[in-house]
Design a protein around this motif. Structure first.
Motif, short mmCIF file in Angstrom:
data_model
loop_
_atom_site.label_atom_id
_atom_site.label_comp_id
_atom_site.label_asym_id
_atom_site.label_seq_id
_atom_site.Cartn_x
_atom_site.Cartn_y
_atom_site.Cartn_z
N ASP A 7 0.83 -1.21 0.00
CA ASP A 7 0.00 0.00 0.00
C ASP A 7 0.86 1.26 0.00
OD1 ASP A 7 -0.20 0.93 3.27
OD2 ASP A 7 0.40 -1.11 2.83
N ILE A 8 1.96 1.26 0.75
CA ILE A 8 2.85 2.42 0.76
C ILE A 8 3.56 2.56 -0.58
CG2 ILE A 8 4.93 3.37 1.84
CD1 ILE A 8 4.03 2.18 4.46
N ALA A 9 3.92 1.44 -1.18
CA ALA A 9 4.55 1.49 -2.50
C ALA A 9 3.61 2.11 -3.53
CB ALA A 9 4.97 0.09 -2.94
N VAL A 10 2.33 1.75 -3.47
CA VAL A 10 1.36 2.29 -4.42
C VAL A 10 1.22 3.80 -4.23
CG1 VAL A 10 -1.07 2.31 -5.07
CG2 VAL A 10 0.11 0.13 -4.71
N VAL A 11 1.11 4.26 -2.99
CA VAL A 11 1.00 5.70 -2.73
C VAL A 11 2.26 6.41 -3.23
CG1 VAL A 11 0.88 7.45 -0.92
CG2 VAL A 11 -0.56 5.41 -0.78
N SER A 12 3.42 5.81 -3.04
CA SER A 12 4.67 6.42 -3.50
C SER A 12 4.70 6.56 -5.02
CB SER A 12 5.86 5.58 -3.03
OG SER A 12 5.89 5.45 -1.63
N ILE A 13 4.24 5.53 -5.71
CA ILE A 13 4.22 5.57 -7.18
C ILE A 13 3.19 6.57 -7.68
CG2 ILE A 13 3.81 4.20 -9.26
CD1 ILE A 13 4.79 1.75 -7.64
N LEU A 14 2.02 6.61 -7.05
CA LEU A 14 1.01 7.59 -7.44
C LEU A 14 1.50 9.02 -7.21
CD1 LEU A 14 -2.26 5.93 -6.05
CD2 LEU A 14 -1.43 5.95 -8.41
N THR A 15 2.23 9.22 -6.13
CA THR A 15 2.79 10.54 -5.86
C THR A 15 3.80 10.92 -6.93
OG1 THR A 15 2.49 10.22 -3.47
CG2 THR A 15 4.04 11.93 -4.16
N LEU A 16 4.64 9.98 -7.31
CA LEU A 16 5.59 10.23 -8.39
C LEU A 16 4.85 10.54 -9.69
CD1 LEU A 16 8.38 10.14 -9.81
CD2 LEU A 16 8.09 7.65 -9.96
N SER A 17 3.80 9.81 -9.98
CA SER A 17 3.10 9.93 -11.24
C SER A 17 2.28 11.21 -11.33
CB SER A 17 2.19 8.72 -11.45
OG SER A 17 1.48 8.81 -12.65
#
Length: 323
Positions: A176-186
């Motif tokens: 879940d943290i990885a997904v939030v990190s990727i969405l933030t990058l995107s």
């Protein structure tokens, strides 16, 4: 003896005035540069770089979008069209729209990591070849050059760092943290760049350093050309990502997320509001932070994920200490 003929008084007066007119034209006449007679000197007034200051408050990384001159005394400003990098930003932000359905459909993470690793090998190999064979570099730039900045044509492609950052997040952080990190990058990075180009010159520049008390030294803080407009856009987008994901999307994942309603010290709506604020501030700081020669496509997901991991670790520590 012949008496010299004196010119008429009017002509004699004009001859006496000509030297002073020539001196005035060389010293006192208002300079005309770049088609303006209002004292502009290619965007600099009294030696101060007005253009440079305008460019510094742009959150966009490409100085080509900065105006070429500034309007004064009612004169029209000559501006260079802003390069919105539409193809590049479209690709950059599209990754987020792929991540969410992969998460909610319980697609195996190992397969995603394997596919991204293959993509990384392919892109990095292309970079290696184009750095050593000019004919390949020319062909490469004709095909995908519209996705590259001019600065990337002489260094490692930003896509390489994007893939490395995403892989690092998926391998080292809870899903879940990885997904939030990727969405933030995107999405947060894209919004910061877009709004920085739109409104950056109308807002203040973020400080590039801060003083170290008692030493007289200054430590780096935010990267140059980062503006309050871009920072604010990243904060708002990061907050929407964090609150929206944990409030609506995270419960649909295969694993229990780090935040759940009704569980833990912050398992309430006020707790989600606090988490949302942390996610927003983290996105804004991570996007604007000075990271030296490192690419923000690499550092942004790592900083975001590490900060959220620390936040949840602190929550567990405080909960254990209280209860």
């Amino acid at each position: 003896m012949t008496t010299p003929v004196q010119p008429p008084p009017q002509q004699q007066q004009q001859q006496q005035q000509q030297p002073s007119l020539r001196r005035r034209s060389s010293r006192d006449q208002v300079p005309v540069r770049n088609g303006h007679a209002n004292g502009h000197t290619n965007g600099h007034v009294n030696g101060n770089g007005v253009l440079a200051k305008i460019g510094e408050v742009h959150s966009d990384e490409d100085a080509a979008s900065a105006p070429t001159s500034h309007a004064q005394n009612g004169s029209a400003a000559e501006t260079k069209p802003i390069d919105w990098e539409v193809p590049r930003k479209t690709l950059h932000s599209s990754i987020g729209f792929l991540v969410v359905p992969l998460y909610t459909s319980h697609h195996p993470v190992n397969k995603v990591i394997f596919g991204l690793a293959l993509a990384l090998v392919f892109v990095a190999s292309n970079d290696l070849v184009r750095f050593n064979w000019p004919w390949f570099a020319q062909t490469y730039e004709r095909v995908v050059g519209f996705l590259m900045r001019d600065s990337e044509k002489q260094k490692i492609n930003g896509v390489v760092w994007y893939l490395v950052g995403v892989l690092f997040a998926l391998i080292n952080f809870p899903l879940d943290i990885a997904v939030v990190s990727i969405l933030t990058l995107s999405w947060a990075d894209t919004s910061a760049s877009t709004f920085g180009r739109m409104f950056g010159r109308r807002t203040r520049q973020l400080p590039t350093s801060f003083p170290l008390p008692g030493t007289g030294l200054r430590l780096p803080l935010f990267a140059p050309k980062k503006s309050v407009a871009g920072f604010t856009a990243a904060v708002v987008t990061g907050a929407i990502i964090t609150g929206g994901f944990y409030g609506a999307v995270a419960p649909l994942g295969v694993d229990a997320p780090s935040w759940q309603l009704g569980k833990g010290l912050l398992g309430s709506w006020p707790g989600l509001a606090l988490l949302t604020a942390v996610g927003g501030l983290t996105a804004g700081v991570a996007e604007a932070l000075y990271v030296g020669p490192l690419d923000d496509n690499l550092t942004l997901p790592i900083i975001t994920g590490a900060t959220l991991c620390a936040f949840f670790a602190l929550e567990r520590f405080v909960a254990g200490w209280l209860f």
